[in-house]
Structures are given as structure tokens and as C-alpha cells.
Design an enzyme around this catalytic site. Structure first.
Site, PDB file in Angstrom:
ATOM      1  N   THR B 437      -4.573   5.420  -4.147  1.00 45.11           N
ATOM      2  CA  THR B 437      -3.334   5.591  -5.029  1.00 45.11           C
ATOM      3  C   THR B 437      -2.120   4.685  -5.114  1.00 45.11           C
ATOM      4  OG1 THR B 437      -2.500   7.559  -2.339  1.00 45.11           O
ATOM      5  CG2 THR B 437      -3.753   7.617  -3.910  1.00 45.11           C
ATOM      6  N   HIS B 438      -2.739   3.362  -3.898  1.00 46.47           N
ATOM      7  CA  HIS B 438      -1.597   2.509  -3.333  1.00 46.47           C
ATOM      8  C   HIS B 438      -2.453   0.824  -3.543  1.00 46.47           C
ATOM      9  CE1 HIS B 438      -0.426   5.941  -0.356  1.00 46.47           C
ATOM     10  NE2 HIS B 438       0.270   6.205  -1.203  1.00 46.47           N
ATOM     11  N   MET B 439      -1.165   0.664  -4.392  1.00 48.52           N
ATOM     12  CA  MET B 439      -1.631  -0.796  -4.841  1.00 48.52           C
ATOM     13  C   MET B 439      -1.417  -1.937  -4.360  1.00 48.52           C
ATOM     14  SD  MET B 439      -3.380   0.637  -8.191  1.00 48.52           S
ATOM     15  CE  MET B 439      -3.029   1.924  -7.734  1.00 48.52           C
TER      16      MET B 439
END
Lengths: 131, 526
Positions: B437-439
Site C-alpha cells: 500500500t505504500h510506495m
């Protein structure tokens, strides 16, 4: 005899018949498939199509049935998908199809509402804070 | 036009030309923060967003409907490489903010120190005290506060109980909500509009200060002339072509996947653009409790365990819809039917891993393709995270837990089997049920143009007037939920764009909000 497409039959077989809830055959799958076909990315549609072909069309014949999953009664369809799920090679296909089947079943507002029920939040436990 | 200051691309069947001092691509946490900061400083701003506006009453209860409406690729974009892990991105005005878990963390001090230690050029550009001041203002504007125990619900209280039992540090999650009633629908979009997502806060501030928001327009090209960014081209959902000219700057804030894709599609290939993709892959553990858990109600993600953050692990209660919970609990046919009947007794928690793997974003046939392979160490974190979550769940009273690992038990009742999972479980990432979900990191900042895409001032090394404001510029991942640090960094970007002092006072809206509540600068647990 079940009616509808083989991917309808796949959804019905995967969901089974949860008691206390509308059966999956009472869900408007046609409306779901319209949204799914326009929204799902290509690899998801391909994955479901593969599950449809392998699980709903080929596997029943390999198991000795004369037709696909859509032609089986509920008990035979249940037996087939459960045996397919036990196969480590076919399991990933069925996992992907299970997500889609759950999307289809719970996309029906009646099902979603019955499962959720009224909000039942109570007072917080004494251990609800930070440590 | 659907409202003053708004253009709805669904209604644009013909071409549209716009002009402003600054064109911002993307309206998520970074784009909204840039737009608010600039507009309140008197800069004319046009924000262009690929998704559409959604009103709270339009949000659907089911995950499928929400994902089909508001997520890019229905939330099923996949990294390729070691394992086909889905990565989730919102596609709507506000970016992922209206459909995230409302989890707020400040920039971790240890991460900031490591960035400066690795690149001294960042020291003057990212002063800690300024970041803290900016974060204070953002948190006040968003109303960030610990989850109210009255809306925690059983699922969040169980995690507290489990963490307490095994002696791990834990706390209610700090969230950007106001008057939350615990409907458990953060990830589908709050139907009562009680999440202070950026579309309702920072972007609203930008609009109030005169910014124009163009929705449902996908930007396809950054226009350059004589080495300078001068505007963007896009295509409206209604079919019309959109040309937005920027007198001063183009700021790209489209996410760590879309931003490098846009740079590459525009022929801006200098430096490691698209490289150094980093992420927080997560794995989940379900457990069956004798008491009702009712995962679908209570603050969607209201409690977290921070005690192993030094190992690169953070645990959160998950907040997925009934449909995904049923699929995760598993089984098919009569087995699944039984699980559905019993769904109220199942909990689902997640472990977010600060992974060391680096991937890459490329363009293939005009679409982004992310290659990413978790390292052996990262997969070890998956196993460790599942073991600890399982131990917490069993300690909290679960009768059995299911790590969702192919080739391993689906019904674990003995903690010794969890130790076996960590020590002898699968080594392949593909064996785990994971999601990203986080990049971060795909247009990272730095002093050396050979090793970075933008400089410490967020300006592109080679193309004048071009800035990147989102988590693409982060030199590394954070190990915590990034929306507030993204906003804080984006404010600094905006100040560089406008030539403002980095340590200028907070914007008018943030200052007004700050009068209500004192600042909580508690150092995060490490």
C-alpha cells in the site's frame, strides 16, 4: 440443473449455501458481471477466465461428469470445487476465483446488510489504551 | 464546469486550454498540500487529477464497489518479479486519502537522520525543526488524534489485549477523523464524510484560495520547451484534449508509480527515474475467536503495535470489507459457507514490513509495469511478522489462527507451530498472501544528478521549472504510514517552487485550526 453461465455456476459452487443468508442464486450476478467486466484489469479477467475454463468446464469432465459445473446438482458441485481446492496446482486458480465470488455475493446490498447487522459498538475495554 | 473553480473532465467532449502560474499533476496528499500552500501564498494554481470527485453518499459499502469506483485497476495492480503482489492506489480527487485507513504518523526521526547521513546535500533542504513545524500545522488541519475508545470496537481492543499479553508496545492509532462513529468503512470511503481526507481539507483550502481543480483528466505528457517545463497535456474522460500551460512551474505529485511513468512517457529520462522503487509489503493473519469480533465495525484501523518497529515490522488491525474478509478466511463450497455464517468471530490483522528490496517502474506499451522482488531478508520479516501476530492473537484468546501461507497449516492452535513457521516456513514470497500500500523512491532527491532525479529543492536536475512533490522523492521507505510525511515534504516543495522561506509560518487555514488543540510531538516509539 443449474441455469446461467459457467462463471455463474462457479460463483454458486464456491459460495455454497450459507444459512441465514440469501442463497447466491438469488444475487443479481448479471449486474455484477457488467460492472466486473468494465472495471477489472485484464489480468484479473484472464485469471477468472482461466478458472472458469479449468474448474467449471474441464475439471467436471475429468471427474467423470458428462457436462460442466453448470449441469451439476449442488452436492456434486460442492464436492467438485472442494476437491479442486485440495489440488496444490489448481488451488491458486480457485483462490483468485474465490475473491471474485465473494465480491459478487456480497455486492448484493441485502447480503452485506444482513451480515453487518446494526452497529453494535459497546463501551471500550479497560485495556484499550496504549502501553 | 460543475462548480466554481472545478472542471469535470467527464463533461469535456471538446478541447480545453488552461493557464496558471503552477500546474500540479495529482490531487492526493502531495498535490493537495502543494496546491494549498501555493494558492494561499497568492500563486495561481491548476490541479489536474485522473479520478473524479466522489461525495460521501456515493461511497458503497462493499469492497468490490469501492474498488471498482475509486481504486486504480480495481485495486488489483500487480508487481511482477518474485511474486505477483497487488499494490493498491486510489484514483479519485484526494488520491488514496479518501479510501485509506486514516492512519497518521509523523516523519520518524531515525529515518530523517539516515537520509541526511547518506546525503549531506539534504541537510539544509530538509531541516528537522521546519519539518516538525509543518507537520504540526498539517496535523492540526486534519484533526489528527488517537482513536476514540468509544469507537474502537472489539477488533481493536483484541489487538491491545494481545500486545499487552506478549509485552509489546502498542497504542491506539492516531487518525485524521472528526466525529467518527466507527462504521468501519474507511477503506471504502466514509459514507458520513467524517474522515479529514485531503479532498475535504487541504484541497478545499486550495480551492478557497482560488485554485482550480480539474478532475477526470489523465495527464499524458509534460510539455517542455528549451529545457523548461511549460505545461501538460491530458485526456479527459469525456474525450476532450486538455492543455494546461504553466507560467512558472509544473509540479508532479502523481504517486511513486505514476510520477516516474509520466516522466518517462514525456521523454524525461535523466537519472535513476523509475529505479529504487521501495515499498511496505504487508502480510495478514486471521484468527477465530469464541467471542464476536465483528471486523466490519469499529474504527477501521484503530490500533497498532509499534514494539518491533526497530526490526522493520509494524502491526495494525485491518479494516477490509466483509467480502474480502470472507475470501481471506477461506475455503470453498460448504466450507466457505460455514465460514461466512461464522464471519463475526474472525479477526484479521496485518504486518507492514519496511522491506529492503528495490524494484523498478518501467513503461511497457504506455502503461507502468513495476518489477519488485522481496529479498530473502524481507521474506524472513513476513515469517517473523506472522509468528508475532499469531502469538498475539492466541494470547488475546483466539482459538486458532491462519497465516494464509501456501504449504503451511491453515489452522494453527499451538504457538510452537508459529515458531516453526518463522524458522522453517517458506522462503518464497509467492507462498505468502501479501499486498503493498505504500510506495517510494522512484524519482528520489539528492545532491548528485547521477544518483537522483530531483535536487534537494525538489527541482528536476535537468528540466527547469519541473518539480516532483510526492513520495517518489523519498530516498527510502519509512517503515510507517506515509501520508502526513508526504504532505509535510510537499509543503517544503511548494515553498521551493514559490521561492518562499522554508521556515515561513503555517498557512492561514492551518493556523486557524491550530488554535483548537495543543500540539502532540511525542516521539514515536522505536
Amino acid at each position: 440443473m443449474r441455469r446461467g453461465s459457467s462463471r455463474d455456476a462457479l460463483v454458486l459452487a464456491i459460495i455454497g449455501r450459507p444459512s441465514g443468508l440469501p442463497g447466491p442464486e438469488r444475487v443479481d450476478l448479471a449486474a455484477f458481471w457488467r460492472r466486473f467486466d468494465t472495471s477489472a484489469p485484464w489480468h484479473v479477467r484472464v485469471g477468472l477466465a482461466a478458472a472458469d475454463v479449468v474448474v467449471a468446464r474441464i475439471a467436471p469432465r475429468l471427474a467423470g461428469h458428462r457436462g460442466g459445473l453448470a449441469t451439476l446438482d449442488a452436492a456434486a458441485a460442492d464436492d467438485l470445487v472442494r476437491r479442486t481446492a485440495a489440488n496444490p496446482v489448481l488451488r491458486p486458480l480457485l483462490d483468485a476465483a474465490t475473491v471474485v465470488a465473494c465480491f459478487a455475493y456480497f455486492d448484493d446490498d441485502r447480503v452485506e446488510a444482513i451480515v453487518r447487522g446494526p452497529l453494535q459498538l459497546g463501551a471500550a475495554d479497560a485495556d484499550g489504551g496504549a502501553r | 464546469m460543475s462548480a466554481a473553480g472545478r472542471v469535470d473532465g467527464r463533461e469535456l467532449g471538446v478541447g480545453l486550454r488552461l493557464a496558471a502560474d503552477v500546474v500540479v499533476v495529482g490531487s492526493g496528499p502531495a498535490g493537495a498540500a502543494v496546491a494549498a500552500e501555493l494558492a494561499e501564498a497568492g500563486v495561481s494554481v491548476v490541479v489536474i487529477e485522473a479520478g473524479r470527485w466522489w461525495e460521501p453518499a456515493e461511497f458503497r459499502a462493499g469492497t468490490f464497489g469501492a474498488m471498482a469506483d475509486t481504486y486504480r485497476d480495481m485495486g488489483a495492480s500487480m508487481v511482477v518479479g518474485g511474486a505477483p503482489i497487488p499494490y493498491v492506489q486510489g484514483r479519485m480527487v484526494g488520491g488514496s486519502s479518501p479510501v485509506n485507513g486514516a492512519i497518521c504518523w509523523r516523519m520518524p526521526r531515525d529515518v530523517h537522520r539516515s537520509w541526511l547521513a547518506d546525503d549531506r546535500a539534504l541537510a539544509d533542504a530538509l531541516p528537522w525543526d521546519v519539518l516538525e513545524d509543518v507537520t504540526d500545522a498539517i496535523e492540526h488541519r486534519l484533526g489528527v488524534a488517537p482513536t476514540d475508545p468509544a469507537v474502537a470496537g472489539a477488533k481493536n481492543r483484541l489487538m491491545a489485549r494481545g500486545a499487552e499479553a506478549v509485552g509489546l508496545e502498542h497504542r491506539p492509532i492516531r487518525r485524521n477523523v472528526a466525529g467518527c462513529r466507527g462504521l468501519g468503512r474507511c477503506l471504502q470511503g466514509c459514507p458520513e464524510g467524517r474522515k479529514a481526507s485531503v479532498d475535504r481539507t487541504l484541497l478545499a483550502d486550495a480551492e478557497a484560495a482560488g485554485a482550480t481543480v480539474v478532475s477526470s483528466v489523465e495527464v499524458t505528457t509534460i510539455l517542455t520547451s528549451r529545457g523548461r517545463a511549460v505545461g501538460v497535456l491530458g485526456t479527459a474522460d469525456g474525450g476532450g484534449a486538455v492543455r494546461a500551460m504553466a507560467a512558472h512551474a509544473v509540479v508532479v505529485a502523481a504517486s511513486a508509480v505514476q510520477t516516474p511513468s509520466l516522466l518517462l512517457a514525456s521523454g524525461i529520462t535523466q537519472g535513476p527515474v523509475g529505479e529504487h522503487f521501495q515499498a511496505h509489503p504487508g502480510v495478514s493473519m486471521t484468527g477465530r475467536f469464541a467471542e464476536p469480533v465483528r471486523m466490519w465495525e469499529g474504527a477501521s484501523q484503530g490500533h497498532e503495535v509499534t514494539g518491533l518497529r526497530h526490526e522493520g515490522l509494524k502491526f495494525e488491525v485491518l479494516g477490509m470489507g466483509v467480502d474480502l474478509l470472507a475470501a481471506r478466511v477461506g475455503g470453498v463450497g460448504s466450507d466457505l459457507a460455514r465460514h461466512i455464517e461464522d464471519l463475526a468471530h474472525h479477526a484479521d490483522w496485518g504486518a507492514a514490513v519496511r522491506a529492503e528490496a528495490h524494484g523498478r517502474v518501467r513503461l511497457v506499451a504506455g502503461r507502468p509495469v513495476v518489477t519488485y522482488r522481496p529479498t530473502a531478508h524481507d521474506v524472513g520479516r513476513f515469517r517473523r511478522g506472522l509468528r508475532v501476530m499469531g502469538e498475539m492473537m492466541l494470547a488475546a484468546g483466539a482459538e486458532s489462527v491462519d497465516p494464509g501461507v501456501r504449504g503451511f497449516d491453515r489452522d494453527v492452535r499451538d504457538p510452537r507451530r508459529l515458531r516453526d513457521l518463522e524458522e522453517r516456513g517458506p522462503r518464497r514470497a509467492a507462498a505468502f498472501t501479501a499486498a503493498i500500500t505504500h510506495m517510494f523512491g522512484t524519482a528520489r532527491m539528492g545532491g548528485d544528478p547521477a544518483r537522483s532525479v530531483v535536487g534537494p529543492d525538489f527541482a528536476h536536475h535537468n528540466v527547469a521549472g519541473l518539480y516532483v512533490a510526492d513520495s517518489s522523492v523519498f530516498p527510502t521507505n519509512l517503515g510507517v504510514n506515509p501520508q502526513v510525511p508526504i504532505m509535510a515534504m510537499a509543503v517544503l516543495c511548494a515553498r521551493n517552487v514559490a521561492g518562499l522561506d522554508l521556515d515561513r509560518p503555517a498557512t492561514a487555514a492551518a493556523t486557524a485550526a491550530a488554535t483548537h488543540e495543543p500540539t502532540d510531538r511525542t516521539e514515536h516509539p522505536t
